[in-house]
Design a protein around this motif. Structure first.
Motif, PDB file in Angstrom:
ATOM      1  N   VAL A 118     -11.286  -6.140  -0.030  1.00 16.23           N
ATOM      2  CA  VAL A 118      -9.897  -5.863  -0.399  1.00 16.23           C
ATOM      3  C   VAL A 118      -9.493  -4.495   0.132  1.00 16.23           C
ATOM      4  CG1 VAL A 118      -8.308  -5.513  -2.333  1.00 16.23           C
ATOM      5  CG2 VAL A 118     -10.043  -7.310  -2.455  1.00 16.23           C
ATOM      6  N   ILE A 122      -4.421  -0.844  -1.210  1.00 14.55           N
ATOM      7  CA  ILE A 122      -3.823  -1.579  -2.325  1.00 14.55           C
ATOM      8  C   ILE A 122      -4.388  -1.072  -3.643  1.00 14.55           C
ATOM      9  CG2 ILE A 122      -3.569  -3.866  -3.374  1.00 14.55           C
ATOM     10  CD1 ILE A 122      -3.770  -5.067  -0.591  1.00 14.55           C
ATOM     11  N   LYS A 143      -7.254 -11.126  -7.255  1.00 16.61           N
ATOM     12  CA  LYS A 143      -6.095 -11.846  -6.722  1.00 16.61           C
ATOM     13  C   LYS A 143      -6.075 -11.818  -5.201  1.00 16.61           C
ATOM     14  CE  LYS A 143      -1.069 -12.144  -7.169  1.00 16.61           C
ATOM     15  NZ  LYS A 143       0.140 -11.557  -7.799  1.00 16.61           N
ATOM     16  N   GLU A 144      -6.364 -10.648  -4.626  1.00 23.73           N
ATOM     17  CA  GLU A 144      -6.384 -10.517  -3.168  1.00 23.73           C
ATOM     18  C   GLU A 144      -7.566 -11.244  -2.536  1.00 23.73           C
ATOM     19  OE1 GLU A 144      -4.263  -8.933  -0.982  1.00 23.73           O
ATOM     20  OE2 GLU A 144      -2.881  -8.776  -2.680  1.00 23.73           O
TER      21      GLU A 144
END
Length: 218
Positions: A118, A122, A143-144
């Motif tokens: 990830v 972010i 989620k990513e």
């Protein structure tokens, strides 16, 4: 010579049912345990949200040891634990225990790798907005990483199918048992061929379905 129809009615259909039962439950439990281990590893990693060298090293060693353990030996090693949990050491339900223990570390590494992919930007953005560690883990990182995690779980399913074949040599039912006990030990080459074909179809189906989900989520 046994025909496919006869083999299907007598052995193969039940073998598929038993294999799906073992693979389904062991995948379910190994994914839960794998997620817990992966999150703990991500949190305590030197670049993690809560670095802790001691905890990370202990978990890292545990995961590596069980990943490198030959599965056929693992089945024997955990028989006392299997008997304690399910009341017996052989059979389909009993096989779920070593299948879970053997595959959970693999799942943990797959999920850990997916979470590490990830984008750090972010994560930093989430921190700047005051997100807690658990919010960053569950609402940002997982989620990513969902597409990559799905691909990893697909590989884990295929791994567990291979493990069930070895479990068949030590009392579990399923397609592995059919191939070994009904095919190999009785010199029934047709039965071995039928079992191999079904296993190939099963693995290819899982791989195709997993790739389809991955592409949809990606």
């Amino acid at each position: 010579m046994i025909s496919f129809a006869e083999a299907w009615n007598k052995y193969l259909l039940q073998g598929i049912i038993d294999t799906v039962y073992m693979v389904g439950w062991s995948t379910f439990f190994s994914v839960i345990i794998g997620f817990i281990l992966a999150i703990a590893l991500i949190l305590t990693d030197k670049n993690g949200l809560r670095p802790n060298k001691v905890i990370y090293r202990v978990l890292d060693i545990i995961v590596n040891v069980f990943r490198s353990f030959p599965f056929i030996i693992l089945i024997l090693a955990v028989m006392p634990l299997t008997r304690l949990i399910v009341g017996k050491s052989i059979g389909n339900t009993a096989a779920i225990v070593p299948l879970t223990i053997g595959s959970a570390p693999f799942v943990a590494r797959v999920i850990e790798s997916s979470l590490k992919e990830v984008d750090k930007g972010i994560i930093e953005a989430a921190k700047s907005f005051g997100a807690s560690d658990m919010q960053i883990i569950f609402k940002v990182m997982i989620k990513e990483a969902v597409p990559s995690i799905i691909r990893g779980i697909t590989l884990s399913l295929i791994l567990i199918i291979g493990y069930t074949a070895m479990a068949g040599a030590l009392g579990a039912q399923g397609l592995g048992y059919v191939a070994i006990s009904i095919g190999y030990q009785r010199f029934n080459n047709e039965m071995i061929l039928y079992t191999v074909i079904i296993l190939i179809i099963l693995v290819e189906t899982i791989q195709i379905f997993g790739d389809w989900i991955y592409k949809k989520l990606k």
